[in-house]
Design an enzyme around this catalytic site. Structure first.
Site, PDB file in Angstrom:
ATOM      1  N   GLU A  92      61.302  57.230  47.420  1.00 22.73           N
ATOM      2  CA  GLU A  92      61.172  57.538  48.840  1.00 22.73           C
ATOM      3  C   GLU A  92      62.529  57.917  49.442  1.00 22.73           C
ATOM      4  OE1 GLU A  92      57.419  54.757  50.111  1.00 22.73           O
ATOM      5  OE2 GLU A  92      59.350  53.793  49.994  1.00 22.73           O
ATOM      6  N   CYS A 105      68.487  59.085  54.263  1.00 22.57           N
ATOM      7  CA  CYS A 105      68.680  57.937  53.386  1.00 22.57           C
ATOM      8  C   CYS A 105      68.025  58.292  52.049  1.00 22.57           C
ATOM      9  CB  CYS A 105      68.018  56.722  54.036  1.00 22.57           C
ATOM     10  SG  CYS A 105      68.073  55.256  53.031  1.00 22.57           S
ATOM     11  N   CYS A 112      64.566  49.127  41.193  1.00 23.04           N
ATOM     12  CA  CYS A 112      65.934  48.619  41.217  1.00 23.04           C
ATOM     13  C   CYS A 112      65.988  47.317  40.424  1.00 23.04           C
ATOM     14  CB  CYS A 112      66.375  48.366  42.661  1.00 23.04           C
ATOM     15  SG  CYS A 112      68.097  47.831  42.772  1.00 23.04           S
ATOM     16  N   CYS A 116      67.058  41.874  44.818  1.00 20.52           N
ATOM     17  CA  CYS A 116      67.436  41.144  46.042  1.00 20.52           C
ATOM     18  C   CYS A 116      66.158  40.565  46.662  1.00 20.52           C
ATOM     19  CB  CYS A 116      68.144  42.071  47.019  1.00 20.52           C
ATOM     20  SG  CYS A 116      69.649  42.756  46.319  1.00 20.52           S
ATOM     21  N   CYS A 119      64.136  42.331  49.639  1.00 18.71           N
ATOM     22  CA  CYS A 119      63.934  43.785  49.564  1.00 18.71           C
ATOM     23  C   CYS A 119      62.661  44.146  48.819  1.00 18.71           C
ATOM     24  CB  CYS A 119      65.152  44.400  48.859  1.00 18.71           C
ATOM     25  SG  CYS A 119      64.950  46.143  48.482  1.00 18.71           S
ATOM     26  N   CYS A 333      65.276  49.620  56.488  1.00 23.41           N
ATOM     27  CA  CYS A 333      66.069  49.036  55.402  1.00 23.41           C
ATOM     28  C   CYS A 333      65.289  47.945  54.686  1.00 23.41           C
ATOM     29  CB  CYS A 333      67.336  48.409  55.953  1.00 23.41           C
ATOM     30  SG  CYS A 333      68.439  49.629  56.572  1.00 23.41           S
TER      31      CYS A 333
HETATM   32  S1  SF4 Z   1      68.604  45.772  48.521  1.00 26.03           S
HETATM   33 FE1  SF4 Z   1      66.893  46.442  47.232  1.00 26.03          FE
HETATM   34  S2  SF4 Z   1      67.427  48.542  46.576  1.00 26.03           S
HETATM   35 FE2  SF4 Z   1      69.329  47.551  47.367  1.00 26.03          FE
HETATM   36  S3  SF4 Z   1      70.290  46.639  45.533  1.00 26.03           S
HETATM   37 FE3  SF4 Z   1      68.992  45.023  46.430  1.00 26.03          FE
HETATM   38  S4  SF4 Z   1      67.005  45.213  45.340  1.00 26.03           S
HETATM   39 FE4  SF4 Z   1      68.159  47.108  44.981  1.00 26.03          FE
END
Ligand code: SF4
Length: 342
Positions: A92, A105, A112, A116, A119, A333
């Site tokens: 995206e 963005c 990923c 995190c 996220c 975000c």
């Molecule tokens: S915030 Fe999300 S996209 Fe960014 S590094 Fe952490 S897991 Fe990956």
């Protein structure tokens, strides 16, 4: 024979491609300009190249790019694009208009590996790195849709860009090339959660590219709880690289700080932040957490956000509260999850 995909080749590579095709090197520069500056998607549109040469090109090369699967429009003017990759993955990009600026963005990876806790992308796991063309084409497709120049790019979409550094840097080189979109490197920002070995490489090769570090907490223990990779990448190590970046680039570094209600938003947290960034020329962006279904975090109270900001400034450098954009389309975000349409 497989066709050569041209999106993702830089100017030198397109000159070499032209020579291999029996043409003069300047034909490569013409193709570069057509693809990246004009945004054309077929050889037939390259009107200063003869018909014969164009049909030869079409036989041996492609301008394939990403497949636009879906575009969502927010009530605040933000647009979210869902792109399909050739191997079935999705990424995206989010286009954010603000006064004179038009910021895109972009994603650097499908999924990923950083996981995190706050996220949506992190929940997907890592699929693969995007190639240079897949990064650049997010820009080309979004610009085409917008019908005007994109003024800023932030690598804050899906993925950890420093772990796909070669392709990210090459995409930045193409987008900033004077024969192409010629967007200044100062207007492109790479955002990282701080993976030391990769951050070191970025800092050494960034030139004028912007750097944003997703710090989110200056308390080592809290940071480890919300960012698993913080186990191996400590705050002092990250700060040393942030300092080195400011010295090499002559620019300020941005620290992104996620305000998670009851987790990172107290005055004690603000004090730790001031101590951690001491002596580093920087900007601090406070990001108000956007709730994601199924994640155990709350939005901070408005009052706590203002108190936090007022404690930081003027004790420290410039502080802004980042306005959330595209919340209603899950384009803000931490909300990008590469969701396929129903
Ligand atoms: S915030 Fe999300 S996209 Fe960014 S590094 Fe952490 S897991 Fe990956």
């Amino acid at each position: 024979m497989e066709k050569t995909e041209l999106i993702g080749l830089n100017r030198k590579e397109l000159e070499k491609f032209a020579v291999r095709a029996g043409l003069e090197p300047f034909r490569g520069r013409q193709i570069f300009r057509w693809i990246y500056q004009e945004g054309i998607e077929t050889f037939d549109s390259m009107t200063d190249i003869s018909k014969n040469i164009r049909s030869g090109l079409a036989e041996n090369a492609s301008i394939r790019g990403l497949k636009l699967i879906q575009r969502l429009e927010s009530i605040d003017g933000t647009s979210k694009f869902l792109f399909g990759l050739y191997d079935g993955y999705y990424v995206e990009s989010v286009l954010i208009p603000e006064k004179q600026r038009l910021t895109l963005c972009v994603s650097s990876q499908a999924g990923c590996a950083m996981a995190c806790k706050f996220c949506a992308t992190g929940r997907l796991g890592f699929k693969r790195n995007l190639d240079t063309g897949e990064i650049v084409d997010q820009f080309l497709k979004a610009r085409k849709y917008a019908g005007r120049d994109i003024t800023n790019i932030v690598f804050m979409g899906m993925g950890e860009p420093t772990l796909n550094l070669k392709n990210v840097l090459k995409a930045c080189e193409i987008i900033s090339d004077d024969f192409g979109p010629s967007l200044s490197k100062k207007r492109i920002t790479v955002s990282t959660v701080g993976v030391i070995h990769a951050l070191k490489k970025f800092v050494s090769s960034a030139g004028k590219l912007g750097l944003a570090i997703s710090l989110h907490s200056a308390d080592e223990e809290i940071r480890k709880k919300i960012i698993p990779s913080a186990e191996k990448n400590t705050i002092p190590e990250i700060m040393a690289e942030a300092k080195r970046y400011t010295e090499l680039s002559g620019r300020r570094v941005s620290f992104e700080y996620l305000m998670l209600g009851g987790v990172t938003d107290s005055i004690a947290d603000a004090k730790k932040l001031i101590k951690a960034i001491h002596g580093i020329p920087c900007k601090i962006n406070l990001i108000i957490y956007n709730p994601v279904d199924g994640l155990p975090f709350d939005k901070p109270r408005e009052d706590d956000v203002l108190k936090f900001r007022d404690y930081l400034y003027p004790r420290t450098y410039a502080v802004t509260i980042r306005e959330s954009r595209g919340l209603d389309i899950m384009g803000a975000c931490g909300q990008l999850a590469g969701l396929t349409p129903d």
